[in-house]
Motif scaffolding. Structure first.
Motif: not given
Length: 264
Positions: A25, A28, A32, A59-60, A62-63, A66-67
Motif C-alpha cells: 500500500e 503504490l 502514484n 489485491d494491493a 497485484n496493483e 500493474h502500476k
C-alpha cells in the motif's frame, strides 16, 4: 499537501510481493505520487521463495505490478535487476521486453556524470556469511523481528494509523547485525572500485543508507518490508533517500493487517 515530484531516476528494491510483510500500500502510494525517466527495480521485487511455501497475493500486490507494467508501457524506462528471492528471473539477463530490461548488473550514469554500479547485492553474500548455523540463526531471528514488527504496527494502526519500523530499530542495536552490514558495504564498494566507478547502488540487506567507503559512494535504497524507502536521483544528479512513511500522501493507507485469502 504533498506535491507530486519528478525524478531523473528512482531505485526501489526488496518489495517482496507475495510476502505478508510487504508494505504494498505504501509503495503504490509512492508510485502514484512520483514520476521518473528511469525506474530501477533492484531485486527481490516478487518473493518467489516465500510463495513456494505459501501462496499469498492480496489485491494491493497485484496493483503494484500493474502500476509498474503501466509505467514500462509509458515514458518510463524500467530496468529490472533480479535478486535472490526472484532468482528465476536471472535467466532472462540481457533480454528486453518493450521498455523493460532485465539484467544482473547495470552501470548507471547520473546527470552529474558520476557512474554507479547497480545490483541487488546478493552477489556479496560470500563476503558476509558467517557460516550455515549463523545464517540459519539470522533467518529465524529476522522472522521473529518481522513478527514483532507486524503486530506492533497493527497496534499502531489501531491507535493513530501511523507506521514505525520496530524491526529496523531492534536490528540497528544488534552488534552482530551491524558488523555484517559493514562487511556488506565494504564488499559492495570493492566491486564498484574494481570497475573504476564512482559509487554503488544496491539493496538486499533492508538497511537504507548513504556512506563513503574506500572513496566510493555507497547508496542502499532500503526496502518495502521494514523501512518503506526509495533512493531517488534528482535532476541535478544528486541522490536522496526518501522514507515514504514520513511523506505518504494518504494518512488513510490501509495497513496489510488482514489475512489474505489462500489459493484454492
Amino acid at each position: 499537501m504533498y506535491k507530486k515530484r519528478h525524478f531523473s531516476s528512482v531505485f526501489i528494491s526488496d518489495v517482496h510481493l507475495g510476502n505478508q510483510d510487504c508494505k504494498a500500500e505504501f509503495l503504490l502510494d509512492f508510485l502514484n505520487n512520483t514520476s521518473c525517466d528511469k525506474l530501477f527495480l533492484v531485486g527481490d521485487i516478487v518473493d518467489l521463495w516465500q510463495m513456494t511455501k505459501q501462496f499469498r497475493w492480496p489485491d494491493a500486490h497485484n496493483e503494484v505490478l500493474h502500476k509498474i507494467m503501466a509505467l514500462s508501457h509509458g515514458k518510463t524506462e524500467v530496468i529490472y535487476l533480479p535478486g535472490n528471492h526472484d532468482e528465476p528471473l536471472q535467466k532472462y539477463h540481457g533480454m528486453q521486453f518493450g521498455n523493460l530490461e532485465i539484467c544482473r548488473e547495470y552501470v548507471h550514469t547520473a546527470n552529474d556524470n558520476k557512474q554507479y554500479l547497480v545490483f541487488h547485492g546478493d552477489q556479496c553474500d560470500g563476503d558476509v556469511t558467517l557460516g550455515k548455523f549463523h545464517a540459519w540463526f539470522g533467518d529465524k531471528g529476522y522472522d521473529l523481528l518481522l513478527f514483532l514488527n507486524r503486530h506492533y504496527n497493527r497496534y499502531k494502526a489501531w491507535r493513530d494509523g501511523s507506521y514505525w519500523s520496530l524491526a529496523g530499530y531492534i536490528k540497528s542495536r544488534i552488534k552482530g547485525a551491524n558488523k555484517a552490514i559493514h562487511r556488506y558495504k565494504v564488499a559492495a564498494c570493492q566491486r564498484a572500485k574494481a570497475k573504476g566507478l564512482d559509487g554503488v547502488i544496491c539493496g538486499h540487506i533492508h538497511h537504507p543508507e548513504q556512506d563513503t567507503i574506500l572513496g566510493i559512494t555507497y547508496l542502499n535504497d532500503g526496502d518495502w518490508v521494514e523501512n518503506c524507502s526509495a533512493l531517488v536521483e534528482n535532476l541535478d544528479g544528486s541522490m536522496e533517500i526518501i522514507y515514504w512513511t514520513e511523506v505518504q500522501t494518504s494518512r488513510a493507507i490501509d495497513f496489510p493487517i488482514k489475512k489474505a485469502k489462500r489459493a484454492a
